[in-house]
Design an enzyme around this catalytic site. Structure first.
Site, short mmCIF file in Angstrom:
data_model
loop_
_atom_site.label_atom_id
_atom_site.label_comp_id
_atom_site.label_asym_id
_atom_site.label_seq_id
_atom_site.Cartn_x
_atom_site.Cartn_y
_atom_site.Cartn_z
N SER A 194 0.70 -1.16 0.10
CA SER A 194 -0.13 -0.11 0.14
C SER A 194 0.86 1.26 -0.14
O SER A 194 0.28 2.27 -0.12
CB SER A 194 -0.93 0.10 1.27
OG SER A 194 -2.08 -0.90 1.01
N SER A 248 -6.43 3.78 3.16
CA SER A 248 -5.77 2.70 2.31
C SER A 248 -6.85 2.31 1.60
O SER A 248 -6.64 0.99 1.21
CB SER A 248 -4.96 1.81 3.03
OG SER A 248 -4.16 1.11 2.43
N LYS A 271 0.34 3.71 -2.92
CA LYS A 271 -0.69 4.88 -2.99
C LYS A 271 -0.02 6.21 -2.67
O LYS A 271 -0.70 7.16 -2.90
CB LYS A 271 -1.63 4.41 -1.80
CG LYS A 271 -2.61 3.40 -2.06
CD LYS A 271 -3.65 3.11 -0.96
CE LYS A 271 -4.36 1.76 -1.27
NZ LYS A 271 -3.83 0.63 -0.73
#
Length: 211
Positions: A66, A121, A69
């Site tokens: 993640s 997230s 991102k």
């Protein structure tokens, strides 16, 4: 790192804690002796100077989950009007792992998408932003890799906007520190990651959601 990505606050942690010289007030000159890090790879970099304070196997490409991102947020903040309302497509929200709970036909602003991306997230938010910026996830990945070259991320290759596992999707601890440092220069991103929580508006009609 798994297909669900890292913890909900992982992007925020990378953006602030790993750049320790600013947030933690500096570390000792012998940081490599003083710190014990269980991660296979790690970098601590001063955000203002770019000076490396600590590193461990910093240049081995690994799945970045993640933390991907951060790049998605940076491109969206640089390329889209923050107050633009985006119409969510049904295709974008067909995604595994953590999500904001977006549904096809929902409306949400770019600013709220970026907020949900970084604080919750949201894999669905990542896909929606990718489509809004570039028309498709594949085209967005091209932009991600172009921006990575500009930043100096020499051992990074992006495939997805969310960080879900895909062959070839990898980066190094050093490259991700460079990305985090670049992202903190963006006022929108810097303001979002200072928040412990935020209220965003999404849906059709819109409703308030605290993340």
């Amino acid at each position: 790192m798994g297909r669900g990505g890292l913890s909900v606050r992982w992007c925020k942690w990378v953006l602030w804690l790993v750049l320790g010289g600013v947030v933690l007030g500096g570390v000792p000159a012998n940081a490599e002796d003083a710190l014990e890090v269980s991660a296979a790879s790690a970098v601590m970099m001063q955000a203002d100077s770019g000076r490396i304070l600590y590193q461990k196997d910093a240049h081995t490409p690994r799945a970045m989950a993640s933390t991907t991102k951060i790049m998605t947020a940076l491109l969206a903040a640089e390329r889209l009007p923050l107050d633009r309302d985006v119409s969510v497509s049904a295709q974008a929200v067909r995604v595994e792992g953590t999500a904001l709970g977006l549904r096809g036909g929902d409306a949400i602003s770019v600013r709220d998408l970026i907020t949900g991306l970084l604080l919750a997230s949201g894999n669905d938010a990542a896909n929606v932003l990718a489509q809004e910026v570039a028309g498709s996830q594949e085209a967005f990945a091209v932009l991600m890799n172009q921006r990575a070259v500009e930043i100096g991320m020499k051992h990074t290759h992006f495939v997805t906007p969310s960080g879900l596992d895909e062959e070839g999707h990898a980066s190094t601890a050093y490259d991700m520190a460079l990305l985090a440092r670049e992202a903190l220069k963006n006022g929108t991103i810097a303001a979002i990651v200072q928040q412990k929580s935020a209220t965003i508006r999404l849906g059709s009609p819109k409703r308030a959601v605290t993340i």
